[in-house]
Design an enzyme around this catalytic site. Structure first.
Site, short mmCIF file in Angstrom:
data_model
loop_
_atom_site.label_atom_id
_atom_site.label_comp_id
_atom_site.label_asym_id
_atom_site.label_seq_id
_atom_site.Cartn_x
_atom_site.Cartn_y
_atom_site.Cartn_z
N LYS A 35 63.61 31.50 70.48
CA LYS A 35 62.45 31.94 71.26
C LYS A 35 62.93 32.52 72.59
CE LYS A 35 61.89 27.35 73.32
NZ LYS A 35 60.97 26.29 73.68
N ARG A 133 51.37 17.68 74.50
CA ARG A 133 51.43 19.14 74.65
C ARG A 133 50.87 19.71 73.36
NH1 ARG A 133 57.12 22.24 75.65
NH2 ARG A 133 57.27 21.76 73.42
N HIS A 165 57.83 16.81 68.56
CA HIS A 165 58.80 17.21 69.59
C HIS A 165 58.97 16.10 70.61
CE1 HIS A 165 61.23 20.21 71.59
NE2 HIS A 165 60.61 19.98 72.73
N ARG A 223 66.64 21.06 65.39
CA ARG A 223 66.25 22.33 66.01
C ARG A 223 66.96 22.52 67.34
NH1 ARG A 223 61.15 19.74 65.45
NH2 ARG A 223 61.04 19.82 67.73
N TYR A 266 66.50 40.06 104.84
CA TYR A 266 65.20 39.80 105.41
C TYR A 266 65.18 38.50 106.21
CZ TYR A 266 63.31 43.48 102.39
OH TYR A 266 63.05 44.68 101.78
N CYS A 313 67.05 39.59 97.78
CA CYS A 313 66.02 40.62 97.76
C CYS A 313 65.63 40.93 96.32
CB CYS A 313 66.53 41.88 98.45
SG CYS A 313 67.20 41.59 100.11
N ASP A 315 66.26 43.53 94.51
CA ASP A 315 67.26 44.22 93.70
C ASP A 315 68.70 43.93 94.12
OD1 ASP A 315 65.08 45.90 92.55
OD2 ASP A 315 65.02 46.66 94.61
#
Length: 373
Positions: A35, A133, A165, A223, A266, A313, A315
């Site tokens: 997943k 869950r 699970h 799993r 920053y 930042c 990027d």
């Protein structure tokens, strides 16, 4: 490198890890959890490597992930377990995707897809044994079994799995582990009494942590998820012989000298206390580097570890090289298996107060995956 950053994925490591986990599982089948784009490593290549390593099945959260595997040429059995409104159930059945159900509403939706397509749905029924869950509460389990048996008699579904699970398998000795195993046994007994647990029905509850710590929880299938990618499911107990598959690297984009008292990035959270060399690394929070990694996480650059300085930042981020050499285009390693002295994903997770799952799955799509076979 053709791009400013790469996530290099060692497929041999994935094959090694699967083979190791398969051995730990004894005679149980192994379903590789792929997943979330194989935990950020790349869906189809990692699925193929897992199958080569000994996995006989694959697991995805969503149907669309399973369909992407089919489009990529993967023919092994696939289970999708998180079925929400609007999932392409007809297409799932047409592509031989096994589905999970936890309530009667979803059972009926899947049955409707089976009637429309004329294809019998292969179902795994999930019991909630204590995670609260997904899964059917044990109080509602008999009714779910009864409805499933009605639909099986109609010929629109086949019950091929019973599963649950663990919530705390990565916390050895946690009292919930024993309670969940008892609840799972109770769910299996009810299924057997109802006639829903034939010899072809696969029982499964073990995730990565349970595979390495709970031999009594193997049942018919295990799993593995995070362990398949070489990251320990119980770090305090070691690495279990697993090999980390992903190495995240980038080219230094700019190197420059700055004077003492220079504010960096920053908010000027870092101010140089001497004349020094700064290096710009073209990865940022848009690529999955946590914004609060500044001042905490380390990278390997110029043969030594450096702490990220200033605020990360969108990027890019900065490192302080002191007077050591670094040139634009030189490789900076954020994390890897640690063979060359670089930090590992586990070190990043420990430093930033998270788990390795988040470190690797956050790496964004604009960072290409490069496969080492």
């Amino acid at each position: 490198m053709a791009t400013p950053a790469q996530a290099r994925v060692d497929l041999a490591a994935i094959r090694h890890n699967v083979a190791l986990l398969k051995e730990r599982a004894g005679g149980a089948e192994l379903m590789g959890a792929v997943k979330a784009d194989a935990y950020g490593h790349g869906l189809v290549p990692c699925s193929e490597a897992a199958l080569e390593g000994g996995a006989s099945r694959l697991g995805t959260a969503f149907v669309r992930e399973a369909l992407a595997l089919r489009e990529g040429g993967v023919t092994a059995p696939i289970l999708s377990w998180l079925i929400t409104a609007g999932e392409p159930l007809d297409e799932a059945l047409e592509n031989d995707i096994e589905l999970s159900a936890s309530d009667e509403r979803l059972l009926d939706e899947i049955a409707g897809a089976a009637r429309r397509t004329g294809i019998t749905a292969k179902l795994h029924l999930e019991a909630d044994t204590g995670m609260s869950r997904g899964g059917c509460p044990l109080a509602a389990w008999p009714a779910l079994l009864a409805r499933a048996l009605e639909l099986r008699a109609e010929g629109v579904i086949d019950i091929v799995g019973l599963w649950s699970h663990f919530a705390c398998a990565d916390i050895p000795g946690h009292p919930s582990i024993g309670r969940q195993l008892e609840a799972f046994e109770a769910a299996l007994k009810l299924a057997e009494q109802a006639g829903a647990a034939g010899s072809h029905v696969i029982r499964h509850i073990s995730n990565s942590a349970a595979i390495v710590s709970l031999p009594d929880a193997r049942y018919d299938l295990v799993r593995p998820g995070i362990a398949m990618y070489g990251l320990s499911p119980i770090p305090e107990l070691g690495d279990f012989g697993l090999r980390q598959a992903m190495t995240l690297v980038a080219q230094a984009g700019l190197v420059k000298r700055v004077p003492e008292g220079s504010g960096v990035s920053y908010a000027h959270l870092y101010i140089t206390d001497r004349e020094t060399t700064l290096g710009l690394v073209p990865l940022g929070y848009a690529d999955g580097i946590l914004r609060h990694a500044g001042g905490q996480a380390e990278v390997l650059a110029g043969g030594r570890r450096r702490v990220i300085v200033g605020r990360v930042c969108m990027d890019q981020f900065m490192i302080d090289m002191d007077d050591d050499p670094l040139s634009a285009g030189d490789e900076v390693v954020l994390f890897g298996p640690g063979d060359g002295g670089e930090p590992t994903a586990q070190e990043w997770a420990d430093t930033l107060g998270t788990i390795t799952h988040e470190i690797v799955t956050r790496i964004g799509s604009r960072v290409p995956r490069v496969y080492e076979r």
